[in-house]
Motif scaffolding. Structure first.
Motif, PDB file in Angstrom:
ATOM      1  N   ASN A  59      53.232  42.967 -11.249  1.00  0.00           N
ATOM      2  CA  ASN A  59      53.772  43.786 -10.170  1.00  0.00           C
ATOM      3  C   ASN A  59      55.036  44.542 -10.563  1.00  0.00           C
ATOM      4  OD1 ASN A  59      52.152  43.133  -7.496  1.00  0.00           O
ATOM      5  ND2 ASN A  59      52.344  41.221  -8.633  1.00  0.00           N
ATOM      6  N   LYS A  60      55.310  44.578 -11.867  1.00  0.00           N
ATOM      7  CA  LYS A  60      56.413  45.358 -12.431  1.00  0.00           C
ATOM      8  C   LYS A  60      57.779  44.950 -11.865  1.00  0.00           C
ATOM      9  CE  LYS A  60      53.410  49.365 -13.191  1.00  0.00           C
ATOM     10  NZ  LYS A  60      53.138  48.995 -14.582  1.00  0.00           N
ATOM     11  N   ASP A  76      59.631  43.506 -16.682  1.00  0.00           N
ATOM     12  CA  ASP A  76      58.963  44.506 -17.507  1.00  0.00           C
ATOM     13  C   ASP A  76      58.734  44.102 -18.960  1.00  0.00           C
ATOM     14  OD1 ASP A  76      61.542  44.522 -18.398  1.00  0.00           O
ATOM     15  OD2 ASP A  76      61.959  46.610 -17.903  1.00  0.00           O
ATOM     16  N   ASP A 128      61.994  50.301  -9.898  1.00  0.00           N
ATOM     17  CA  ASP A 128      61.026  49.218 -10.140  1.00  0.00           C
ATOM     18  C   ASP A 128      61.044  48.196  -9.015  1.00  0.00           C
ATOM     19  OD1 ASP A 128      61.684  49.251 -13.680  1.00  0.00           O
ATOM     20  OD2 ASP A 128      60.134  50.270 -12.538  1.00  0.00           O
ATOM     21  N   MET A 182      65.598  47.987 -16.884  1.00  0.00           N
ATOM     22  CA  MET A 182      64.740  48.141 -15.719  1.00  0.00           C
ATOM     23  C   MET A 182      65.427  49.044 -14.712  1.00  0.00           C
ATOM     24  SD  MET A 182      63.248  45.175 -13.243  1.00  0.00           S
ATOM     25  CE  MET A 182      62.425  44.425 -14.630  1.00  0.00           C
ATOM     26  N   LYS A 209      56.343  42.145 -21.161  1.00  0.00           N
ATOM     27  CA  LYS A 209      55.087  41.424 -21.256  1.00  0.00           C
ATOM     28  C   LYS A 209      55.116  40.346 -22.339  1.00  0.00           C
ATOM     29  CE  LYS A 209      52.188  45.237 -19.598  1.00  0.00           C
ATOM     30  NZ  LYS A 209      51.048  46.138 -19.902  1.00  0.00           N
TER      31      LYS A 209
END
Length: 207
Positions: A138-139, A142, A5, A1, A144
Motif C-alpha cells: 500500500n506504499k 517504500d 505517499d 518518502m 521492498k
C-alpha cells in the motif's frame, strides 16, 4: 518518502479531526509526521533482526576488542533509534517473539509462514511479515528489500530454535549501552562456539 505517499483513510481522518484546535492541513502534517516516525522504527526493527542474524552467522572470534565492537556497530545503531520509542513500563526493550503458525499458513502445503511466524515489538510499535507486506503493498513504506531481510532473519531464528529474544535497553544511558554491547558480544561468542560443534543452539530446558 514523499508526503503524497501518505493518504488519510476515512477512519484516520475522523480520528485526527477529533483533536481540537487543528485544521485539516495541520491534521495531515501531524499524521504524516507520526507515520514517518513509525516507519523509521519499523525499518530499524527489520534491520536490527537482520543484522543480528547476519552477525551471528558470520561472527568470528577475534582478539581485537575494536574488531569485535565493529561487528556489533550496526546492531547498536539500530537499537539507538529503537530506544526512542515511548515505553509504558519502567524500562525500554526490544522483543522478537515466535507466535506459532499464522492462520493463513498450511503446514501440509509448506506455506511461507510455516515455522517462522515471528513478531518484533518495542513499546506500541510492532512489525511482522504480514504487516510489512501490507505496508509495502500500500506504499506506506517504500523499501521492498525489507521483506526479504525480515524473512531471512525470521528463518534464521526458526532454524536455530530461538523462540524469544528480549533485549532490555533500560533507560538507554551509557551503562545500559555498555551492558547490551557486552551481552551481544558474549552471545555471539557463545553462539559461534556452539554452532561450530553441533550446528544448533540449545536453550536452557535442554541437556
Amino acid at each position: 518518502m514523499s508526503d503524497s505517499d501518505f493518504e488519510l483513510d476515512i477512519e484516520a481522518m475522523q480520528l485526527f479531526e477529533g483533536i481540537q484546535g487543528l485544521d485539516e492541513s495541520e491534521v495531515n502534517t501531524y499524521y504524516t509526521d507520526e507515520q514517518r516516525k513509525m516507519n523509521d522504527w519499523r525499518r530499524c526493527m527489520v534491520e536490527f533482526a537482520y543484522d543480528l542474524a547476519f552477525t551471528l552467522i558470520n561472527y568470528r572470534l577475534s582478539e581485537s576488542v575494536i574488531k569485535n565492537k565493529e561487528d556489533m556497530r550496526s546492531i547498536i545503531e539500530n537499537l539507538e533509534v529503537l530506544a526512542q520509542i515511548p515505553a509504558e513500563g519502567a524500562s525500554k526493550k526490544v522483543m522478537v517473539r515466535h507466535r506459532g503458525l499464522t492462520s493463513g499458513a498450511d503446514s501440509s502445503k509448506g506455506g511461507d509462514n510455516t515455522g517462522h511466524d515471528y513478531v518484533i515489538s518495542s513499546g506500541d510499535c510492532i512489525i511482522d511479515n504480514q504487516t510489512l507486506k501490507y505496508l509495502i503493498k500500500n506504499k506506506i513504506m517504500d523499501d521492498k528489500g525489507l521483506i526479504k531481510k525480515l524473512d531471512r532473519a525470521f528463518r534464521f531464528f526458526s532454524l536455530f530454535n530461538i523462540h524469544i529474544l528480549d533485549v532490555n535497553l533500560g533507560e538507554w544511558e551509557l551503562r545500559d549501552k555498555q551492558l547490551v554491547d557486552a551481552s551481544l558480544l558474549l552471545w555471539a561468542r557463545y553462539f559461534t562456539r556452539v554452532k561450530s560443534k553441533s550446528g544448533i543452539v540449545y536453550d536452557e530446558s535442554r541437556t
